[in-house]
Design a protein around this motif. Structure first.
Motif, PDB file in Angstrom:
ATOM      1  N   GLY A 178       0.823  -1.202   0.000  1.00  0.00           N
ATOM      2  CA  GLY A 178       0.000   0.000   0.000  1.00  0.00           C
ATOM      3  C   GLY A 178       0.853   1.247   0.000  1.00  0.00           C
ATOM      4  N   PRO A 179       0.255   2.395   0.253  1.00  0.00           N
ATOM      5  CA  PRO A 179       0.986   3.660   0.233  1.00  0.00           C
ATOM      6  C   PRO A 179       2.138   3.716   1.238  1.00  0.00           C
ATOM      7  CG  PRO A 179      -1.385   4.027   0.520  1.00  0.00           C
ATOM      8  CD  PRO A 179      -1.154   2.555   0.536  1.00  0.00           C
ATOM      9  N   ASP A 180       2.027   2.923   2.314  1.00  0.00           N
ATOM     10  CA  ASP A 180       3.067   2.931   3.350  1.00  0.00           C
ATOM     11  C   ASP A 180       3.958   1.701   3.290  1.00  0.00           C
ATOM     12  OD1 ASP A 180       1.995   5.333   4.336  1.00  0.00           O
ATOM     13  OD2 ASP A 180       0.514   4.227   5.507  1.00  0.00           O
ATOM     14  N   GLY A 181       3.912   0.963   2.186  1.00  0.00           N
ATOM     15  CA  GLY A 181       4.756  -0.216   2.032  1.00  0.00           C
ATOM     16  C   GLY A 181       3.980  -1.507   2.209  1.00  0.00           C
ATOM     17  N   ARG A 182       4.731  -2.581   2.353  1.00  0.00           N
ATOM     18  CA  ARG A 182       4.139  -3.916   2.468  1.00  0.00           C
ATOM     19  C   ARG A 182       3.582  -4.141   3.874  1.00  0.00           C
ATOM     20  NH1 ARG A 182       6.589  -9.692   0.465  1.00  0.00           N
ATOM     21  NH2 ARG A 182       4.902 -10.841   1.396  1.00  0.00           N
ATOM     22  N   HIS A 183       2.410  -4.800   3.937  1.00  0.00           N
ATOM     23  CA  HIS A 183       1.759  -5.088   5.210  1.00  0.00           C
ATOM     24  C   HIS A 183       0.814  -6.273   5.036  1.00  0.00           C
ATOM     25  CE1 HIS A 183      -0.830  -2.090   3.138  1.00  0.00           C
ATOM     26  NE2 HIS A 183      -1.744  -2.999   3.419  1.00  0.00           N
ATOM     27  N   LEU A 184       0.291  -6.756   6.148  1.00  0.00           N
ATOM     28  CA  LEU A 184      -0.794  -7.739   6.119  1.00  0.00           C
ATOM     29  C   LEU A 184      -2.100  -6.967   6.039  1.00  0.00           C
ATOM     30  CD1 LEU A 184       0.051 -10.329   8.917  1.00  0.00           C
ATOM     31  CD2 LEU A 184       0.052 -10.711   6.466  1.00  0.00           C
ATOM     32  N   ALA A 185      -2.971  -7.376   5.160  1.00  0.00           N
ATOM     33  CA  ALA A 185      -4.306  -6.793   5.086  1.00  0.00           C
ATOM     34  C   ALA A 185      -5.269  -7.784   5.719  1.00  0.00           C
ATOM     35  CB  ALA A 185      -4.689  -6.516   3.643  1.00  0.00           C
ATOM     36  N   VAL A 186      -5.900  -7.377   6.799  1.00  0.00           N
ATOM     37  CA  VAL A 186      -6.896  -8.192   7.486  1.00  0.00           C
ATOM     38  C   VAL A 186      -8.236  -7.535   7.175  1.00  0.00           C
ATOM     39  CG1 VAL A 186      -7.649  -9.135   9.702  1.00  0.00           C
ATOM     40  CG2 VAL A 186      -5.210  -8.655   9.315  1.00  0.00           C
ATOM     41  N   SER A 187      -9.118  -8.249   6.458  1.00  0.00           N
ATOM     42  CA  SER A 187     -10.329  -7.597   5.964  1.00  0.00           C
ATOM     43  C   SER A 187     -11.574  -8.436   6.192  1.00  0.00           C
ATOM     44  CB  SER A 187     -10.184  -7.294   4.471  1.00  0.00           C
ATOM     45  OG  SER A 187     -10.073  -8.490   3.727  1.00  0.00           O
ATOM     46  N   ARG A 188     -12.704  -7.740   6.137  1.00  0.00           N
ATOM     47  CA  ARG A 188     -14.008  -8.396   6.243  1.00  0.00           C
ATOM     48  C   ARG A 188     -15.008  -7.585   5.437  1.00  0.00           C
ATOM     49  NH1 ARG A 188     -17.064 -11.135  11.179  1.00  0.00           N
ATOM     50  NH2 ARG A 188     -14.959 -11.839  11.495  1.00  0.00           N
ATOM     51  N   ASP A 189     -15.818  -8.279   4.647  1.00  0.00           N
ATOM     52  CA  ASP A 189     -16.916  -7.652   3.933  1.00  0.00           C
ATOM     53  C   ASP A 189     -18.113  -7.609   4.859  1.00  0.00           C
ATOM     54  OD1 ASP A 189     -15.148  -7.752   1.830  1.00  0.00           O
ATOM     55  OD2 ASP A 189     -16.321  -9.141   0.622  1.00  0.00           O
ATOM     56  N   ILE A 190     -18.746  -6.433   4.947  1.00  0.00           N
ATOM     57  CA  ILE A 190     -19.906  -6.301   5.822  1.00  0.00           C
ATOM     58  C   ILE A 190     -21.068  -5.669   5.054  1.00  0.00           C
ATOM     59  CG2 ILE A 190     -18.517  -6.235   7.919  1.00  0.00           C
ATOM     60  CD1 ILE A 190     -18.967  -3.259   8.075  1.00  0.00           C
ATOM     61  N   ALA A 191     -22.263  -5.992   5.476  1.00  0.00           N
ATOM     62  CA  ALA A 191     -23.474  -5.506   4.815  1.00  0.00           C
ATOM     63  C   ALA A 191     -23.911  -4.192   5.452  1.00  0.00           C
ATOM     64  CB  ALA A 191     -24.577  -6.550   4.899  1.00  0.00           C
ATOM     65  N   ALA A 192     -23.063  -3.187   5.336  1.00  0.00           N
ATOM     66  CA  ALA A 192     -23.363  -1.846   5.850  1.00  0.00           C
ATOM     67  C   ALA A 192     -22.760  -0.846   4.885  1.00  0.00           C
ATOM     68  CB  ALA A 192     -22.768  -1.669   7.247  1.00  0.00           C
ATOM     69  N   SER A 193     -23.234   0.366   4.947  1.00  0.00           N
ATOM     70  CA  SER A 193     -22.718   1.391   4.039  1.00  0.00           C
ATOM     71  C   SER A 193     -21.283   1.752   4.427  1.00  0.00           C
ATOM     72  CB  SER A 193     -23.584   2.642   4.092  1.00  0.00           C
ATOM     73  OG  SER A 193     -23.382   3.336   5.313  1.00  0.00           O
ATOM     74  N   PRO A 194     -20.489   2.190   3.456  1.00  0.00           N
ATOM     75  CA  PRO A 194     -19.141   2.658   3.781  1.00  0.00           C
ATOM     76  C   PRO A 194     -19.163   3.788   4.817  1.00  0.00           C
ATOM     77  CG  PRO A 194     -19.359   2.383   1.409  1.00  0.00           C
ATOM     78  CD  PRO A 194     -20.732   2.199   2.007  1.00  0.00           C
ATOM     79  N   ASP A 195     -20.156   4.678   4.735  1.00  0.00           N
ATOM     80  CA  ASP A 195     -20.247   5.780   5.698  1.00  0.00           C
ATOM     81  C   ASP A 195     -20.463   5.270   7.124  1.00  0.00           C
ATOM     82  OD1 ASP A 195     -19.856   7.869   3.847  1.00  0.00           O
ATOM     83  OD2 ASP A 195     -21.983   7.908   3.335  1.00  0.00           O
ATOM     84  N   ALA A 196     -21.287   4.236   7.275  1.00  0.00           N
ATOM     85  CA  ALA A 196     -21.537   3.680   8.613  1.00  0.00           C
ATOM     86  C   ALA A 196     -20.267   3.068   9.189  1.00  0.00           C
ATOM     87  CB  ALA A 196     -22.653   2.642   8.554  1.00  0.00           C
TER      88      ALA A 196
ATOM     89  N   GLU B   5     -13.618   0.248   1.973  1.00  0.00           N
ATOM     90  CA  GLU B   5     -13.785   0.207   0.521  1.00  0.00           C
ATOM     91  C   GLU B   5     -15.251  -0.078   0.217  1.00  0.00           C
ATOM     92  OE1 GLU B   5     -11.218  -3.036  -0.501  1.00  0.00           O
ATOM     93  OE2 GLU B   5      -9.392  -1.893  -0.090  1.00  0.00           O
ATOM     94  N   ALA B   6     -15.832   0.685  -0.700  1.00  0.00           N
ATOM     95  CA  ALA B   6     -17.226   0.473  -1.092  1.00  0.00           C
ATOM     96  C   ALA B   6     -17.356  -0.787  -1.934  1.00  0.00           C
ATOM     97  CB  ALA B   6     -17.734   1.677  -1.882  1.00  0.00           C
ATOM     98  N   LEU B   7     -18.410  -1.542  -1.687  1.00  0.00           N
ATOM     99  CA  LEU B   7     -18.785  -2.719  -2.481  1.00  0.00           C
ATOM    100  C   LEU B   7     -20.216  -2.516  -2.966  1.00  0.00           C
ATOM    101  CD1 LEU B   7     -17.490  -5.528  -0.077  1.00  0.00           C
ATOM    102  CD2 LEU B   7     -16.323  -4.607  -2.094  1.00  0.00           C
ATOM    103  N   ASP B   8     -20.627  -3.305  -3.936  1.00  0.00           N
ATOM    104  CA  ASP B   8     -21.999  -3.183  -4.454  1.00  0.00           C
ATOM    105  C   ASP B   8     -23.054  -3.401  -3.374  1.00  0.00           C
ATOM    106  OD1 ASP B   8     -21.127  -2.595  -7.012  1.00  0.00           O
ATOM    107  OD2 ASP B   8     -21.287  -4.674  -7.711  1.00  0.00           O
ATOM    108  N   ASP B   9     -22.773  -4.302  -2.442  1.00  0.00           N
ATOM    109  CA  ASP B   9     -23.763  -4.651  -1.427  1.00  0.00           C
ATOM    110  C   ASP B   9     -23.289  -4.364  -0.010  1.00  0.00           C
ATOM    111  OD1 ASP B   9     -21.812  -6.571  -1.465  1.00  0.00           O
ATOM    112  OD2 ASP B   9     -23.183  -8.273  -1.380  1.00  0.00           O
ATOM    113  N   GLY B  10     -22.463  -3.363   0.166  1.00  0.00           N
ATOM    114  CA  GLY B  10     -21.959  -3.018   1.490  1.00  0.00           C
ATOM    115  C   GLY B  10     -20.584  -2.405   1.393  1.00  0.00           C
TER     116      GLY B  10
END
Length: 139
Positions: A14-32, A103-108
C-alpha cells in the motif's frame, strides 16, 4: 494467506509499504463503517486492546492526538498521521501502527486493517475487531 468464513488475511503493498491486510466484507454502508472507525467513542466497543480513549477530537482527523487506555492497564499516546479518502493511519507511542480503511462494495463495504509485517501476530486481534465493527455497523 489465511481465510476463515468471515475474514481474509493476505499480504499487500500500500501507500506505506508492504503489510498484512486483514479484511471483512460487511453488509453496511461505507459511511456507517467509517463513522465507527473514526469516532473515538466507538473504539473501546470494537478494539479488543482498547479500554478507553482520551482525545480532544471525538471524530479523528489528521493531526488528532490523544491517549488510548489499553487492556494491559498502560496508557499510550497516539497521533493520527493521515485521515482522508476512507483511510486513516496512526502512530502509537511513536511507532507506526495499523492502518484502517473502508472500501465500497456493491452490497456493502469492506473494512481493512493494514498490519505492519513485524506485527503479524496482531492479525487475530484485528479479526476479532472486524467482527465487532460488523456487529456495530449492521446492528
Amino acid at each position: 494467506m489465511f481465510t476463515d468464513t468471515h475474514s481474509e488475511v493476505c499480504f499487500e503493498r500500500g501507500p506505506d509499504g508492504r503489510h498484512l491486510a486483514v479484511s471483512r466484507d460487511i453488509a453496511a454502508s461505507p459511511d456507517a463503517a467509517w463513522e465507527i472507525l473514526t469516532d473515538t467513542t466507538y473504539w473501546p466497543a470494537w478494539g479488543p486492546s482498547v479500554t478507553g480513549v482520551d482525545c480532544a477530537d471525538r471524530v479523528i482527523r489528521a493531526g488528532s492526538r490523544g491517549r488510548i487506555e489499553t487492556a494491559f492497564g498502560m496508557p499510550l499516546p497516539f497521533e493520527i498521521t493521515s485521515c482522508e479518502d476512507f483511510r486513516w493511519t496512526w502512530d502509537v507511542a511513536n511507532v507506526s501502527a495499523t492502518g484502517h480503511r473502508v472500501e465500497a462494495l456493491d452490497d456493502g463495504c469492506r473494512v481493512v486493517f493494514e498490519v505492519p509485517v513485524l506485527a503479524a501476530a496482531y492479525a487475530p486481534i484485528c479479526q476479532r475487531a472486524l467482527g465487532e465493527i460488523e456487529r456495530l455497523a449492521e446492528g
